[in-house]
Write a protein that holds these residues in place. Structure first.
Motif, mmCIF file in Angstrom:
data_model
loop_
_atom_site.group_PDB
_atom_site.id
_atom_site.type_symbol
_atom_site.label_atom_id
_atom_site.label_comp_id
_atom_site.label_asym_id
_atom_site.label_seq_id
_atom_site.Cartn_x
_atom_site.Cartn_y
_atom_site.Cartn_z
ATOM 1 N N PHE A 1 0.714 -1.330 0.111
ATOM 2 C CA PHE A 1 0.310 0.068 -0.055
ATOM 3 C C PHE A 1 0.788 1.316 -0.128
ATOM 4 O O PHE A 1 2.012 1.365 0.227
ATOM 5 N N LEU A 2 0.221 2.068 -0.228
ATOM 6 C CA LEU A 2 0.761 3.653 -0.180
ATOM 7 C C LEU A 2 2.074 3.864 -1.028
ATOM 8 O O LEU A 2 2.042 4.363 -2.348
ATOM 9 N N VAL A 3 3.177 3.806 -0.402
ATOM 10 C CA VAL A 3 4.697 3.717 -1.399
ATOM 11 C C VAL A 3 4.502 2.846 -2.208
ATOM 12 O O VAL A 3 5.189 2.869 -3.343
ATOM 13 N N GLY A 4 4.038 1.633 -1.970
ATOM 14 C CA GLY A 4 3.800 0.611 -3.218
ATOM 15 C C GLY A 4 3.191 1.032 -4.087
ATOM 16 O O GLY A 4 3.459 0.885 -5.569
ATOM 17 N N SER A 5 2.068 1.668 -4.094
ATOM 18 C CA SER A 5 1.124 2.098 -5.006
ATOM 19 C C SER A 5 2.046 3.120 -5.948
ATOM 20 O O SER A 5 1.856 3.407 -7.060
ATOM 21 N N TYR A 6 2.642 4.241 -5.162
ATOM 22 C CA TYR A 6 3.626 5.137 -5.952
ATOM 23 C C TYR A 6 4.533 4.559 -6.786
ATOM 24 O O TYR A 6 5.123 5.064 -7.574
ATOM 25 N N GLY A 7 4.948 3.236 -6.402
ATOM 26 C CA GLY A 7 5.833 2.652 -7.431
ATOM 27 C C GLY A 7 5.171 2.299 -8.691
ATOM 28 O O GLY A 7 5.697 2.493 -10.011
ATOM 29 N N LEU A 8 4.106 2.074 -8.871
ATOM 30 C CA LEU A 8 3.071 1.814 -9.908
ATOM 31 C C LEU A 8 2.806 3.124 -10.451
ATOM 32 O O LEU A 8 2.958 3.053 -11.669
ATOM 33 N N THR A 9 2.692 4.095 -9.974
ATOM 34 C CA THR A 9 2.356 5.521 -10.622
ATOM 35 C C THR A 9 3.558 6.012 -11.153
ATOM 36 O O THR A 9 3.285 6.574 -12.114
ATOM 37 N N TRP A 10 4.768 5.735 -10.616
ATOM 38 C CA TRP A 10 6.023 6.149 -11.117
ATOM 39 C C TRP A 10 6.357 5.547 -12.486
ATOM 40 O O TRP A 10 6.623 5.728 -13.535
ATOM 41 N N THR A 11 5.919 3.880 -12.524
ATOM 42 C CA THR A 11 6.036 3.354 -13.706
ATOM 43 C C THR A 11 5.167 3.592 -14.924
ATOM 44 O O THR A 11 5.741 4.015 -15.943
ATOM 45 N N LEU A 12 3.893 4.231 -14.426
ATOM 46 C CA LEU A 12 3.039 4.871 -15.678
ATOM 47 C C LEU A 12 3.670 6.119 -16.246
ATOM 48 O O LEU A 12 3.561 6.421 -17.258
ATOM 49 N N LYS A 13 4.284 6.711 -15.638
ATOM 50 C CA LYS A 13 5.099 7.864 -16.010
ATOM 51 C C LYS A 13 6.288 7.604 -16.738
ATOM 52 O O LYS A 13 6.849 8.559 -17.487
ATOM 53 N N ASN A 14 6.888 6.570 -16.293
ATOM 54 C CA ASN A 14 8.354 6.002 -17.063
ATOM 55 C C ASN A 14 8.320 4.798 -17.913
ATOM 56 O O ASN A 14 9.126 3.916 -17.357
ATOM 57 N N PRO A 15 7.328 4.598 -18.676
ATOM 58 C CA PRO A 15 7.217 3.213 -19.297
ATOM 59 C C PRO A 15 8.539 2.757 -19.968
ATOM 60 O O PRO A 15 8.882 1.376 -19.765
ATOM 61 N N SER A 16 9.317 3.690 -20.489
ATOM 62 C CA SER A 16 10.681 3.465 -21.517
ATOM 63 C C SER A 16 11.590 2.864 -20.568
ATOM 64 O O SER A 16 12.516 2.244 -21.136
#
Length: 394
Positions: A218-233
């Motif tokens: 949760f929380l910072v784990g989810s932020y890992g996924l939102t970071w991924t969405l911004k940096n797919p390359s």
């Protein structure tokens, strides 16, 4: 008569010291049924004294109908499981038993396997590393969730480095052994700041080529996924362990409590909070040596608790879940995703993973892990390793 007078006086004094059985029955019957406040009533007073007469022992009511019913335990949250029972003890002679200082001395060198401190920007991260940059199968970065730390990945990353991977697992800022800056002094625990500091850390670690990413929690784990969405390359493949993935994902009570004024400040300073959160999401109780490590940051200072409090207050759980759900759906994401899901998770049901997979069946592979709860990497690391080795084959 004098003797009768003294007898009545003694009875009155005893009645003041010893609540009646009916009173204790009332207290037990009106107590909360929550799992956090159940269990046998602890001995709050001792009947042994080195300096004075015996005092009454407060136990549960003696009525026959309550003989087999556990009485209300106001300290149940730290005494009703084997691991936290050793954290805050209530022995008959407290001065002769363990205290916080002794616990810190016992645990201060624990839990830092494969780890070292890395300066990145203004902050010092604690980062675990296994394997080497020359590892033939690529780099894996592991991101933990709240309120835990990278220690949960120690077995997984050790075995994957043996299989030829170079592995990093940092403690997020505010968690584990990394810096815990005071809010308002360079870091306010917002999603944007977590993303920015993670970017800087990757540069310092020399992770410049696309890499494999593993996210959980949760929380910072989810932020890992939102970071991924911004940096797919920057991502080769993404593996997700139990993490909120849809707008229907429940929010655990801990994070709801942290957002309540005043009560949140009290909750965040519970030294056994992390281990209890892990145990409540799993079918297992942590062994003492593991519980010690998850407890240590919260036991050693108030910083981790207030960092978690600030992050929880600033998080928009529903908006983040919506971003993740839509961002990884078909038409928005086409890189391979493995969802390795502990099916005994008490926070996030299996239906969350199934719903996420159905939204993008061509990219998302679902692997159910029997016997594991909310943190599969802690509950059953060998099964997680097997799933990741197969998925990260290139």
């Amino acid at each position: 008569t004098p003797s009768t007078h003294h007898a009545h006086t003694g009875e009155m004094a005893l009645s003041l010291l010893s609540p009646s059985p009916s009173t204790l029955c009332f207290l037990a019957s009106t107590s909360s049924p929550s799992a956090e406040f159940t269990g046998q009533f602890p001995r709050l007073w001792t009947n042994r004294s080195r300096t004075g007469p015996a005092l009454p022992v407060l136990t549960r009511a003696s009525s026959e109908k309550d003989d087999n019913k556990p009485a209300f335990n106001p300290f149940g949250f730290v005494t009703d499981n084997p691991s936290s029972r050793s954290a805050i003890q209530m022995p008959e002679s407290p001065a002769e038993d363990g205290n916080v200082g002794q616990m810190l001395y016992r645990t201060e060198d624990k839990g830092k396997e494969y780890g070292s401190y890395v300066k990145s920007g203004k902050f010092r991260w604690f980062v675990r590393e296994t394997g080497s940059p020359e590892s033939r199968r690529g780099t894996i970065v592991f991101l933990h969730g709240a309120p835990t730390q990278s220690y949960s990945y120690r077995v997984v990353m050790s075995q994957l480095s043996d299989a030829g991977f170079h592995c990093f697992a940092p403690d997020w800022i505010g968690f584990g052994f990394s810096d815990k800056p005071q809010p308002g002094y360079g870091f306010d625990y917002t999603e944007k700041e977590f993303h920015e500091e993670f970017e800087k850390l990757l540069e310092v670690l020399g992770v410049t080529s696309p890499f494999f990413l593993v996210v959980q929690g949760f929380l910072v784990g989810s932020y890992g996924l939102t970071w991924t969405l911004k940096n797919p390359s920057k991502i080769l493949k993404l593996a997700i362990l139990n993490t909120p993935l849809t707008v229907s994902s429940p929010i655990p009570g801990l994070f709801q409590q942290l957002r309540i004024p005043f009560f949140g400040e009290f909750t965040c300073q519970n030294a056994v909070m992390a281990e209890r959160f892990i145990e409540a999401g799993s079918a297992y109780v942590l062994k003492l040596e593991k519980a010690d490590v998850y407890r240590l940051p919260y036991l050693s200072s108030s910083g981790p608790g207030f960092a978690l409090l600030e992050a929880a207050k600033r998080a928009n759980f529903s908006e983040t879940a919506s971003q993740i759900s839509s961002g990884f759906a078909a038409g928005s994401w086409d890189k391979p995703i493995l969802v390795a899901w502990g099916i005994s998770d008490k926070y996030l049901p299996q239906s969350i993973a199934e719903e996420f997979q159905k939204a993008n069946p061509r990219s998302v592979e679902l692997k159910l892990i029997e016997g594991a709860g909310h943190m599969p990497q802690e509950d059953w690391p060998e099964k997680v390793v097997d799933a990741l080795r197969m998925f990260f084959r290139v």
